[in-house]
Design a protein around this motif. Structure first.
Motif, PDB file in Angstrom:
ATOM      1  N   SER A  14      47.578  52.144   2.985  1.00  0.00           N
ATOM      2  CA  SER A  14      48.818  52.195   3.850  1.00  0.00           C
ATOM      3  C   SER A  14      48.461  52.353   5.227  1.00  0.00           C
ATOM      4  CB  SER A  14      49.954  53.424   3.439  1.00  0.00           C
ATOM      5  OG  SER A  14      50.816  53.491   4.330  1.00  0.00           O
ATOM      6  N   GLU A  15      49.080  51.387   6.114  1.00  0.00           N
ATOM      7  CA  GLU A  15      48.976  51.793   7.613  1.00  0.00           C
ATOM      8  C   GLU A  15      49.714  52.822   8.106  1.00  0.00           C
ATOM      9  OE1 GLU A  15      47.336  49.828   9.679  1.00  0.00           O
ATOM     10  OE2 GLU A  15      46.644  48.153   8.817  1.00  0.00           O
ATOM     11  N   THR A  16      50.825  52.880   7.432  1.00  0.00           N
ATOM     12  CA  THR A  16      51.662  54.227   8.147  1.00  0.00           C
ATOM     13  C   THR A  16      50.919  55.479   7.600  1.00  0.00           C
ATOM     14  OG1 THR A  16      53.733  52.845   7.653  1.00  0.00           O
ATOM     15  CG2 THR A  16      54.025  55.114   7.849  1.00  0.00           C
ATOM     16  N   ALA A  17      50.503  55.576   6.448  1.00  0.00           N
ATOM     17  CA  ALA A  17      49.951  56.806   5.897  1.00  0.00           C
ATOM     18  C   ALA A  17      48.668  57.123   6.537  1.00  0.00           C
ATOM     19  CB  ALA A  17      49.718  56.903   4.314  1.00  0.00           C
ATOM     20  N   SER A  18      47.836  55.988   6.798  1.00  0.00           N
ATOM     21  CA  SER A  18      46.754  56.277   7.559  1.00  0.00           C
ATOM     22  C   SER A  18      46.645  56.831   8.924  1.00  0.00           C
ATOM     23  CB  SER A  18      45.854  55.010   7.485  1.00  0.00           C
ATOM     24  OG  SER A  18      46.278  53.818   8.532  1.00  0.00           O
ATOM     25  N   THR A  47      39.922  61.851  -2.823  1.00  0.00           N
ATOM     26  CA  THR A  47      41.189  61.061  -2.604  1.00  0.00           C
ATOM     27  C   THR A  47      40.929  60.757  -1.102  1.00  0.00           C
ATOM     28  OG1 THR A  47      42.079  63.331  -1.400  1.00  0.00           O
ATOM     29  CG2 THR A  47      42.739  62.458  -3.732  1.00  0.00           C
ATOM     30  N   LYS A  48      41.542  59.504  -0.711  1.00  0.00           N
ATOM     31  CA  LYS A  48      41.425  59.044   0.678  1.00  0.00           C
ATOM     32  C   LYS A  48      42.441  57.945   1.120  1.00  0.00           C
ATOM     33  CE  LYS A  48      37.664  57.186   3.606  1.00  0.00           C
ATOM     34  NZ  LYS A  48      36.284  56.616   3.542  1.00  0.00           N
ATOM     35  N   ILE A  49      42.779  57.941   2.597  1.00  0.00           N
ATOM     36  CA  ILE A  49      43.982  57.137   2.975  1.00  0.00           C
ATOM     37  C   ILE A  49      43.049  55.910   3.860  1.00  0.00           C
ATOM     38  CG2 ILE A  49      46.176  56.673   4.099  1.00  0.00           C
ATOM     39  CD1 ILE A  49      46.905  59.665   2.895  1.00  0.00           C
ATOM     40  N   VAL A  50      43.165  54.738   3.631  1.00  0.00           N
ATOM     41  CA  VAL A  50      42.892  53.735   4.501  1.00  0.00           C
ATOM     42  C   VAL A  50      43.957  52.948   4.926  1.00  0.00           C
ATOM     43  CG1 VAL A  50      40.363  53.862   3.379  1.00  0.00           C
ATOM     44  CG2 VAL A  50      42.212  52.359   2.426  1.00  0.00           C
ATOM     45  N   PRO A  51      43.563  52.076   6.114  1.00  0.00           N
ATOM     46  CA  PRO A  51      44.637  51.223   6.459  1.00  0.00           C
ATOM     47  C   PRO A  51      44.545  49.851   5.541  1.00  0.00           C
ATOM     48  CG  PRO A  51      42.956  51.129   8.040  1.00  0.00           C
ATOM     49  CD  PRO A  51      42.693  52.499   7.116  1.00  0.00           C
ATOM     50  N   ASP A  52      45.447  48.759   5.621  1.00  0.00           N
ATOM     51  CA  ASP A  52      45.316  47.884   5.089  1.00  0.00           C
ATOM     52  C   ASP A  52      44.220  46.663   5.592  1.00  0.00           C
ATOM     53  OD1 ASP A  52      47.376  47.573   3.021  1.00  0.00           O
ATOM     54  OD2 ASP A  52      48.882  47.891   4.785  1.00  0.00           O
ATOM     55  N   SER A  53      42.945  47.090   5.287  1.00  0.00           N
ATOM     56  CA  SER A  53      41.849  46.500   5.960  1.00  0.00           C
ATOM     57  C   SER A  53      40.987  46.330   4.565  1.00  0.00           C
ATOM     58  CB  SER A  53      41.218  47.393   7.093  1.00  0.00           C
ATOM     59  OG  SER A  53      39.868  46.938   7.072  1.00  0.00           O
ATOM     60  N   ILE A  54      40.407  44.988   4.574  1.00  0.00           N
ATOM     61  CA  ILE A  54      39.420  44.591   3.591  1.00  0.00           C
ATOM     62  C   ILE A  54      38.394  45.310   3.541  1.00  0.00           C
ATOM     63  CG2 ILE A  54      38.273  42.680   2.502  1.00  0.00           C
ATOM     64  CD1 ILE A  54      40.330  40.832   2.967  1.00  0.00           C
ATOM     65  N   LEU A  55      37.756  45.514   4.759  1.00  0.00           N
ATOM     66  CA  LEU A  55      36.460  46.257   4.964  1.00  0.00           C
ATOM     67  C   LEU A  55      36.671  47.680   4.635  1.00  0.00           C
ATOM     68  CD1 LEU A  55      35.020  44.650   8.199  1.00  0.00           C
ATOM     69  CD2 LEU A  55      34.471  44.212   5.898  1.00  0.00           C
ATOM     70  N   ASP A  56      37.610  48.616   5.010  1.00  0.00           N
ATOM     71  CA  ASP A  56      37.964  49.721   4.711  1.00  0.00           C
ATOM     72  C   ASP A  56      38.123  50.123   3.055  1.00  0.00           C
ATOM     73  OD1 ASP A  56      37.518  50.384   7.334  1.00  0.00           O
ATOM     74  OD2 ASP A  56      39.832  50.335   7.870  1.00  0.00           O
ATOM     75  N   THR A  80      49.576  45.576  -2.929  1.00  0.00           N
ATOM     76  CA  THR A  80      49.471  44.640  -3.944  1.00  0.00           C
ATOM     77  C   THR A  80      50.570  43.615  -3.986  1.00  0.00           C
ATOM     78  OG1 THR A  80      50.481  46.197  -5.452  1.00  0.00           O
ATOM     79  CG2 THR A  80      47.987  46.232  -5.499  1.00  0.00           C
ATOM     80  N   GLY A  81      51.143  43.547  -2.961  1.00  0.00           N
ATOM     81  CA  GLY A  81      52.405  42.679  -3.002  1.00  0.00           C
ATOM     82  C   GLY A  81      52.141  41.350  -2.315  1.00  0.00           C
ATOM     83  N   PHE A  82      53.089  40.751  -1.788  1.00  0.00           N
ATOM     84  CA  PHE A  82      52.991  39.454  -0.982  1.00  0.00           C
ATOM     85  C   PHE A  82      53.268  39.629   0.314  1.00  0.00           C
ATOM     86  CE2 PHE A  82      53.885  38.390  -5.347  1.00  0.00           C
ATOM     87  CZ  PHE A  82      53.159  37.249  -5.657  1.00  0.00           C
ATOM     88  N   ALA A  83      53.210  40.585   1.116  1.00  0.00           N
ATOM     89  CA  ALA A  83      53.573  40.639   2.500  1.00  0.00           C
ATOM     90  C   ALA A  83      52.041  40.243   3.039  1.00  0.00           C
ATOM     91  CB  ALA A  83      53.528  42.302   3.106  1.00  0.00           C
ATOM     92  N   VAL A  84      52.070  39.885   4.420  1.00  0.00           N
ATOM     93  CA  VAL A  84      51.166  39.303   4.892  1.00  0.00           C
ATOM     94  C   VAL A  84      50.035  40.487   5.105  1.00  0.00           C
ATOM     95  CG1 VAL A  84      50.140  38.503   7.394  1.00  0.00           C
ATOM     96  CG2 VAL A  84      52.446  37.841   6.499  1.00  0.00           C
ATOM     97  N   LYS A  85      50.058  41.662   5.213  1.00  0.00           N
ATOM     98  CA  LYS A  85      49.226  42.710   5.394  1.00  0.00           C
ATOM     99  C   LYS A  85      48.688  43.183   3.904  1.00  0.00           C
ATOM    100  CE  LYS A  85      50.115  44.733   9.805  1.00  0.00           C
ATOM    101  NZ  LYS A  85      50.495  45.969  10.598  1.00  0.00           N
ATOM    102  N   ASP A  86      49.285  42.761   2.869  1.00  0.00           N
ATOM    103  CA  ASP A  86      48.876  43.248   1.585  1.00  0.00           C
ATOM    104  C   ASP A  86      47.463  42.326   1.078  1.00  0.00           C
ATOM    105  OD1 ASP A  86      50.886  44.933   0.982  1.00  0.00           O
ATOM    106  OD2 ASP A  86      52.049  43.558   0.198  1.00  0.00           O
ATOM    107  N   GLN A  87      46.475  43.067   0.997  1.00  0.00           N
ATOM    108  CA  GLN A  87      45.116  42.453   0.886  1.00  0.00           C
ATOM    109  C   GLN A  87      44.370  43.291  -0.089  1.00  0.00           C
ATOM    110  OE1 GLN A  87      43.386  40.692   4.832  1.00  0.00           O
ATOM    111  NE2 GLN A  87      44.511  42.420   5.410  1.00  0.00           N
ATOM    112  N   THR A  88      44.892  44.169  -0.822  1.00  0.00           N
ATOM    113  CA  THR A  88      44.117  44.881  -1.805  1.00  0.00           C
ATOM    114  C   THR A  88      43.427  44.052  -2.922  1.00  0.00           C
ATOM    115  OG1 THR A  88      45.648  46.788  -1.469  1.00  0.00           O
ATOM    116  CG2 THR A  88      44.327  46.817  -3.512  1.00  0.00           C
TER     117      THR A  88
END
Length: 651
Positions: A14-18, A47-56, A80-88
């Motif tokens: 999550s961008e926000t939670a990160s 446990t860990k929080i990372v932004p919507d980044s493929i590398l992270d 896991t959705g269809f938003a532009v930043k959803d890349q999991t």
């Protein structure tokens, strides 16, 4: 592992939670799921929080799954959705070495039971090295439901992925695995707690250990705690229906459209010949052969005209011809008809309105040529239809009867069907407003009325009867005077209230086990004649009610109406996919039967076959007749099916 526990990690994406850890709601909820629903088998080690980044995302997963101290399970939440930043999925999928589509299906099915928008998620599941990886939705509710739906199965998967001996793990079979995991048998164990409410009934005592009333007329305080009726096979039940359905009654019926669907109770003889007069089968000219038998070509005067209409026709004299149209009667004395194509107009009448002289171009016309003789189609007295034949809407039976002047025929009377719903909790399906707690919309009554009418029988809507004392009995007694066969869903007290005889109350089949067939004595108040009425009490679940209508009610209606053979037509179909068998009871599995270009019939399942799921009949035109047994029937196997409707054609 830490001690005997499996080690898990939670990765929040999550961008926000990160950027603000306090906004994370999923992490604590997933921790609770492992603690409360994990059966004390899990330790959340990381446990860990990372932004919507493929590398992270990939970096965190590799850190936990690569190396000697790899974790057993990684669950991710978010992206896991269809938003532009959803890349999991795009980040996780390249890391997977063994994909686990079954877990994906289980999670989607659990969420789909809650909302159709579950299909907008793109989960991934699989193994990297010795670590199982699951991607969950980003919403706290969705993440919790998805993890709960498969959590009890994950220890088995993690132990195998860690390198345990599969043969030793499976030594007790699937039943042992289910017991160890604490999941029920069947589909409900895979799709989570949302479907467990639809699992079959489960008794915790044995029949022989239960006290049972031995008074069949006892009220609810001394009712049977188990069914007093023996379990019959479907074939045994159908034989009892044939034995106890009243024989068909005969009536004289007029020959008109109301005759369609009836079965003839006696042979029909032609009252007239068809045709009733000598008629031309072409447009042309009626001729008269001389006594010598040889007709000479040449020019002849047109003495008269014969049209296809009622009226007197003058005799044809030697040396004359008559213009004639197709179907028109031949003039008396005429012996044959010359086609108009074999003639030439020579002269017209003075008013030029008619032909005066016509040249016949051939002398090869023989007596009787182009003439339909009296009775050449049907001779008076011939049997034109046999006892047992039906009058169909798509056949020519009605036209044949009309053509020979038949005014009425002896047929078997078609029984009238009454459909009744019972129960104070049942409300009309079209009642406005939301349901109150405990209320159920009446789906069976309109469904069964439609089924009876589609089978060609007149069906009467008997409404909904209350459970109040005396109300059901009054409703049934009134109905017996207007219908021949009653279908109820709910099991009225037929023996105690109406003096009926229950011929069977349980059938070994799935769905539809608690089907009841009974006959009830009835005295016609008008004639004083004693008759027998038939009552079917079908299971309340919608799919069960429809299946048992086709298997039991329809044959009874056919017996009473003189229809042979009874019931649905049987065909052999090829399975398009594997079908699981029921270990205990034969099953009637709803399918779509299609005809392919190779000339064979194929069957595909309509999906989940739960007896309460009327949606399993959507599009269904057949019932697979599956035997009881272990395992499955594979794709390509040939199976008998009952056809409920028109076969769909596919190229």
């Amino acid at each position: 592992m830490s001690g005997n526990k499996l080690r898990a990690a939670i990765l929040i994406i999550s961008e926000t939670a990160s950027q603000d850890l306090s906004t994370d709601k999923c992490g604590p909820i997933l921790q609770d799921v492992f603690r409360d629903d994990g059966g004390d088998q899990w330790e959340v080690a990381e446990t860990k929080i990372v932004p919507d980044s493929i590398l992270d995302i990939q970096s965190a997963i590799k850190q936990w799954s690569d190396g000697e101290d790899a974790l057993n399970l990684i669950v991710t939440s978010g992206g896991t959705g269809f938003a532009v930043k959803d890349q999991t999925p795009e980040a996780v999928s390249p890391l997977i070495e063994k994909h686990a589509p079954g877990l994906v299906h289980g999670m989607l099915a659990a969420s789909l039971a809650v909302t159709p928008f579950a299909l907008m998620s793109r989960p991934i599941a699989g193994v990297r090295n010795k670590t199982l990886i699951l991607t969950l939705p980003g919403s706290p509710k969705g993440a919790k439901e998805n993890l709960q739906s498969v959590l009890k199965l994950l220890p088995h998967a993690c132990v195998q992925a860690a390198g345990a001996d599969s043969r030793a793990i499976h030594v007790g079979g699937v039943k042992k695995l289910e017991e160890d995991a604490g999941v029920p048998s069947g589909a409900a164990s895979v799709i989570g707690s949302k479907t467990e409410g639809h699992a079959g009934p489960k008794a915790h005592t044995k029949p022989e250990d239960r006290p049972q009333s031995n008074d069949p007329s006892a009220g609810p305080t001394r009712r049977h705690r188990t069914s007093p009726y023996p379990m019959l096979s479907v074939d045994e039940a159908v034989k009892l229906i044939e034995q106890h359905t009243p024989p068909p009654q005969t009536i004289l019926a007029p020959v008109n459209e109301s005759l369609i669907g009836h079965i003839l109770a006696a042979d029909v003889h032609a009252a007239e010949s068809v045709p009733a007069f000598r008629a031309s089968i072409v447009d042309g000219y009626a001729i008269k052969h001389p006594q010598s038998g040889k007709f000479e070509k040449g020019t002849y005067p047109v003495a008269l005209v014969s049209h296809a209409q009622a009226g007197e026709v003058q005799p044809l004299q030697d040396g004359q011809i008559a213009r004639i149209t197709t179907g028109a009667p031949l003039p008396p004395g005429a012996t044959a008809v010359v086609m108009v194509e074999d003639t030439v107009l020579v002269a017209k009448t003075a008013d030029r309105a008619e032909e005066k002289d016509v040249e016949i171009l051939t002398d090869a016309v023989r007596p009787g040529e182009n003439v339909r003789e009296v009775g050449s189609d049907v001779q008076a007295g011939d049997v034109i239809l046999r006892k047992g034949e039906g009058i169909t809407a798509h056949g020519g039976e009605l036209g044949l009867l009309a053509s020979v002047g038949t005014a009425e025929v002896l047929v078997y009377r078609r029984p009238v069907v009454g459909v009744l719903s019972t129960g104070d909790e049942i409300v009309p399906h079209d009642r406005p407003g939301a349901l109150r707690l405990g209320e159920v919309r009446d789906t069976n009554r309109p469904t069964l009325l439609t089924a009876a009418r589609n089978a060609g029988f007149r069906a009467v809507d008997l409404g909904i009867a209350s459970d109040k004392p005396g109300t059901l009995e009054t409703t049934l007694r009134t109905a017996l005077s207007t219908v021949d066969l009653i279908i109820t869903t709910g099991g009225p007290t037929l023996e105690r209230s109406l003096g009926g005889t229950i011929h069977f109350g349980r059938v070994s089949m799935k769905p539809g086990k608690p089907t009841t067939f009974a006959t009830v004595p009835f005295k016609d108040p008008g004639t004083g004649r004693r008759e027998t009425r038939v009552v079917f009490s079908l299971p309340g679940n919608p799919a069960s009610a429809v299946v048992t209508f086709h298997l039991f009610v329809l044959p009874s209606l056919h017996y009473a109406a003189g229809v042979r053979p009874v019931g649905l037509p049987r065909v052999m179909v090829t399975l398009e996919a594997e079908v699981r068998l029921d270990a205990v009871r034969p099953e009637y599995h709803r399918v779509v039967v299609v005809a392919r270009g190779d000339g064979r019939l194929y069957a595909r399942s309509t999906g989940m076959q739960r007896s309460s799921r009327i949606g399993s009949f959507r599009g269904a035109n057949g019932l697979l007749c599956l035997p009881a047994g272990e395992g499955t029937l594979g794709k390509g196997k040939k199976v008998e099916a009952l056809l409920m409707g028109q076969v769909v054609g596919e190229v």
